[in-house]
Enzyme design. Structure first.
Site, PDB file in Angstrom:
ATOM      1  CD  GLU A   1       7.977  74.142  23.765  1.00  0.00           C
ATOM      2  OE1 GLU A   1       8.430  73.095  23.282  1.00  0.00           O
ATOM      3  OE2 GLU A   1       6.858  74.593  23.470  1.00  0.00           O
TER       4      GLU A   1
ATOM      5  CD  GLU B   1      10.211  70.269  21.656  1.00  0.00           C
ATOM      6  OE1 GLU B   1       9.496  71.276  21.505  1.00  0.00           O
ATOM      7  OE2 GLU B   1      10.880  70.065  22.684  1.00  0.00           O
TER       8      GLU B   1
ATOM      9  CD  GLU C   1       8.404  75.547  19.651  1.00  0.00           C
ATOM     10  OE1 GLU C   1       8.515  74.707  18.732  1.00  0.00           O
ATOM     11  OE2 GLU C   1       7.517  75.489  20.524  1.00  0.00           O
TER      12      GLU C   1
ATOM     13  CG  HIS D   1      -0.065  66.932  27.860  1.00  0.00           C
ATOM     14  ND1 HIS D   1      -0.361  66.382  26.635  1.00  0.00           N
ATOM     15  CD2 HIS D   1       0.641  68.065  27.590  1.00  0.00           C
ATOM     16  CE1 HIS D   1       0.148  67.125  25.673  1.00  0.00           C
ATOM     17  NE2 HIS D   1       0.754  68.155  26.236  1.00  0.00           N
ATOM     18  CG  HIS D   2      -5.123  70.336  30.253  1.00  0.00           C
ATOM     19  ND1 HIS D   2      -5.648  71.221  31.169  1.00  0.00           N
ATOM     20  CD2 HIS D   2      -5.498  69.099  30.674  1.00  0.00           C
ATOM     21  CE1 HIS D   2      -6.307  70.547  32.101  1.00  0.00           C
ATOM     22  NE2 HIS D   2      -6.223  69.258  31.817  1.00  0.00           N
ATOM     23  CD  GLU D   3      -1.291  70.729  22.136  1.00  0.00           C
ATOM     24  OE1 GLU D   3      -1.865  71.732  21.646  1.00  0.00           O
ATOM     25  OE2 GLU D   3      -0.126  70.747  22.565  1.00  0.00           O
TER      26      GLU D   3
ATOM     27  CG  HIS E   1       5.408  73.145  26.535  1.00  0.00           C
ATOM     28  ND1 HIS E   1       6.373  72.371  25.943  1.00  0.00           N
ATOM     29  CD2 HIS E   1       5.703  73.173  27.860  1.00  0.00           C
ATOM     30  CE1 HIS E   1       7.212  71.926  26.870  1.00  0.00           C
ATOM     31  NE2 HIS E   1       6.826  72.403  28.044  1.00  0.00           N
ATOM     32  CD  GLU E   2       3.347  74.325  21.881  1.00  0.00           C
ATOM     33  OE1 GLU E   2       4.375  73.626  21.681  1.00  0.00           O
ATOM     34  OE2 GLU E   2       2.443  73.995  22.667  1.00  0.00           O
TER      35      GLU E   2
END
Length: 691
Positions: free
Chosen positions: A490, A496, A176, A401-403, A471-472
């Site tokens: 991502e 963001e 990023e 969503h799984h963070e 993501h990440e």
């Protein structure tokens, strides 16, 4: 679908040079524009690449370093070669185009050590019309019995000039970054590396860059370096030698110094070089996906490409929160219903809900990250089962969503239960996240351990009919061909950053660079569609460096089979610009780059899959661009209704970003449309056949 695969004898040259026998094998692309030469130089394997008769990669050596074994690549002989030609066409279940031509010539060089352990391996080259790929294959053998630990792969890429380069640091944890544009000799990754500047762990091992890495030579040739089919191996960065204008592969390791731990037989990912004399050809290339195996999971019709809304931008604007304890929780049953109703009314396929599950109060605290999320327990104000059924009744689906907060070992313990729950509720897509240092300690996001974890998510997803938006992530390397439930990821400095305080907003050149770098790897979940670029009244003095017309154009220029309408609902209601977001497709029959240059601008046209509808998008950097759209790609004899969304004469990305001209006209093939782009601006055009 027609598949044509055949064998052919290719032309190989062999030359004896002086006292040392040096045997060279030459491989050409099907159109003969690209030539790969392989040879042994004093027992060392080396290759060169030429394009249109001019060398682009000069003599570059290859080899490996192992733990408890001598270096491989110093005393070799050729034991044989194999040749192959493939010409096939395969169909994407979803993608930038329906049919993909996969045409290449292949050379397999079998190598043996002439002394020592007598190890053997193969180097396989494939030459396409749009570039080359090569990988190493290690057969089962006594000399490599038991665990094989690679401490470094030594693949060189030696350049022929001090090229213009678009690059980000070779960070082992995160991609990023803003891209830097410089001469190759000026690359200094340490200057761009800011420890603590991201939520994820950030580690830079040397002056290295991440891939895809795109370059332009003084002769106007474009090169992009990447890898394909990254499986059970470490991600590759490229360590740069700015003096000698060369790069060498530097694998991502772990705290124990292990890069790859495996057993023979095994293969490495493909090392790839895309080559073109037109920048747009890099985007149109399908070489990366072609270097992956065909679909292994079968029918994926349960996943539908879609546009989606989400409870997400609220949190980045500090309007609502992920956690329940704040008293301003975003993921409530009532607020989610509002999104579901809006999605159903306007034809959106899904609603992403972040912050639905317990644990967000302490998700970034080091001592808590490994214990908080179980991925099945909602907060008391969020009725997951009710909402899943309500969404189904509306023809919409919840996007899970799984963070993980980087606690990956814990996530793996709970994945089966979590994916079973999604399957039970008819939830067919999940956005996964990995913010924070990786647990177990000592592993990095781009190392082999995590590469294998990302693969597990695809396998669980295939088992339970769930598509994965990472993501990440680890970078995309074309795995979507083999696992078409790998829908997007991502791996980029996304939207963001434009909502965060300070200097977070990305400069206007960012996306015109991203399209020619990161997007070459695969689909991007960038989250476009911000129709309130000023961010007022939620953020003061922090406008996004974009115009509304550019935000619309992103639905065409930045590809993903899932595209978010990321703004708050209040900025869509009654906004005429929202009509393009509602109308634009997400799955394509074909895609064409009409014009573009990395870091400057991009204009793309895409035909909706299964229809005659076309959509065109454009974006530019900080420089205004007078542009006339040529409609040469339309079908002859068909009249289209063109609806044009373009920057107005007084549009400015800082002072007047919402100013937009919207007009409609009839057009046919060969007509022109004036779509001048303001600074940091763009345009969008829908072209629908007249009834």
């Amino acid at each position: 679908m027609k598949h044509l695969i055949y064998l052919a004898v290719l032309c190989f040259g062999m030359a004896a040079c002086g006292e040392n026998q040096q045997t060279r094998y030459s491989l050409q692309s099907p159109d003969s524009e690209i030539v790969v030469d392989f040879e042994l130089i004093d027992g060392r394997p080396a290759y060169r690449v030429a394009f249109q008769g001019k060398e682009q990669i000069s003599t570059s050596f290859m080899g490996f370093e192992f733990q408890d074994q001598p270096e491989l690549g110093l005393n070799l002989e050729v034991s044989g070669v194999d040749q192959n030609t493939v010409n096939e066409t395969w169909e994407m279940p979803w993608g930038e185009q329906r049919e993909v031509a996969n045409q290449y010539n292949e050379l397999r060089v079998r190598l043996n050590e002439t002394s020592g352990a007598g190890r053997n391996f193969h180097i396989v080259f494939r030459a396409f019309n749009d570039g080359i790929g090569f990988r190493y294959e290690f057969p089962k053998q006594e000399a490599l019995s038991g665990d094989v630990i690679i401490t470094e792969e030594k693949t060189e890429f030696n350049l022929t000039g001090d090229h213009k380069v678009w690059w980000i640091p070779g960070d082992w944890d995160i991609y990023e970054y803003l891209y830097t544009t410089s001469k190759f000799s000026e690359i200094n990754a340490y200057e761009q590396f800011i420890p603590g500047d991201h939520l994820g762990q950030v580690y830079l091992h040397s002056n290295a860059v991440n891939t895809p890495l795109t370059m332009k030579t003084d002769d106007g040739i474009y090169l992009s370096f990447h890898e394909a089919d990254l499986t059970d191996y470490a991600g590759m960065t490229l360590k740069v030698d700015t003096t000698n204008l060369s790069m060498v592969s530097e694998l991502v390791g772990n705290a124990a110094g292990i890069k790859v731990k495996t057993t023979a037989p095994f293969v490495t990912p493909w090392r790839t070089v895309q080559i073109a004399d037109r920048a747009g050809d890099l985007i149109e290339s399908k070489m990366i996906v072609n270097l992956n195996d065909p679909n292994e999971i079968g029918d994926v019709s349960w996943f539908k490409p879609m546009k989606y809304l989400g409870i997400w931008w609220d949190m980045h604007l500090n309007r609502r929160t992920w956690d329940y304890a704040s008293g301003n929780h975003g993921a409530t049953t009532e607020y989610t219903k509002e999104f579901l109703d809006f999605a159903a009314e306007h034809g959106f396929g899904g609603v992403l809900v972040e912050g639905w599950n317990t644990g967000w109060e302490t998700w970034t605290e080091p001592d808590m990250r490994d214990t908080i999320f179980d991925f099945t327990t909602p907060y008391p104000d969020y009725d997951l089962e009710y909402l899943a059924n309500y969404a189904k009744s509306k023809g919409v689906q919840i996007i899970m969503h799984h963070e993980t907060s980087g606690a990956v070992a814990r996530y793996e313990e709970r994945m089966d239960t979590a994916y079973q729950l999604m399957n039970k509720l008819g939830i067919h897509s999940v956005k996964t996240g990995y913010v924070g240092t990786i647990i177990p300690e000592g592993e990095y996001h781009h190392g082999q351990w995590m590469v294998n974890h990302y693969q597990k998510t695809l396998e669980y997803g295939a088992k339970y009919k769930v598509a994965i938006n990472m993501h990440e992530p680890i970078k995309a390397t074309g795995k979507r061909r083999t696992y078409p439930n790998a829908i997007s990821r991502e791996g980029v400095r996304g939207q963001e950053y434009n909502a965060w305080a300070g200097e977070g907003a990305s400069p206007p050149e960012h996306l015109p660079i991203v399209a020619f770098t990161r997007m070459l790897a695969g689909p991007i979940d960038y989250t476009p569609g911000i129709l309130n670029p000023s961010l007022l009244p939620y953020k003061e003095n922090h406008p996004i460096k974009t115009t509304v017309a550019q935000q619309l154009g992103l639905y065409v220029t930045i590809y993903s089979p899932i595209q978010m309408a990321a703004d708050l609902l209040e900025f869509y209601r009654g906004n005429p610009a929202f009509e393009f977001i509602k109308e634009v497709a997400v799955d394509w029959e074909q895609s064409k780059v009409l014009d573009g240059e990395p870091g400057d601008f991009l204009v793309m046209a895409r035909q909706e899959r299964g229809s005659e509808n076309w959509f065109v998008g454009g974006m530019t950097d900080e420089n205004p661009l007078d542009y006339t759209l040529q409609l040469d790609f339309l079908t002859e004899g068909t009249t289209y209704i063109a609806k044009i969304y373009r920057d107005a004469a007084d549009t400015h990305y800082l002072d007047n970003p919402t100013a937009i001209d919207i007009l409609e006209m009839e057009v046919t093939k060969g007509d022109e449309i004036l779509v001048n782009m303001a600074a940091a601006g763009g345009f969008a055009v829908s072209l629908l056949p007249k009834e």
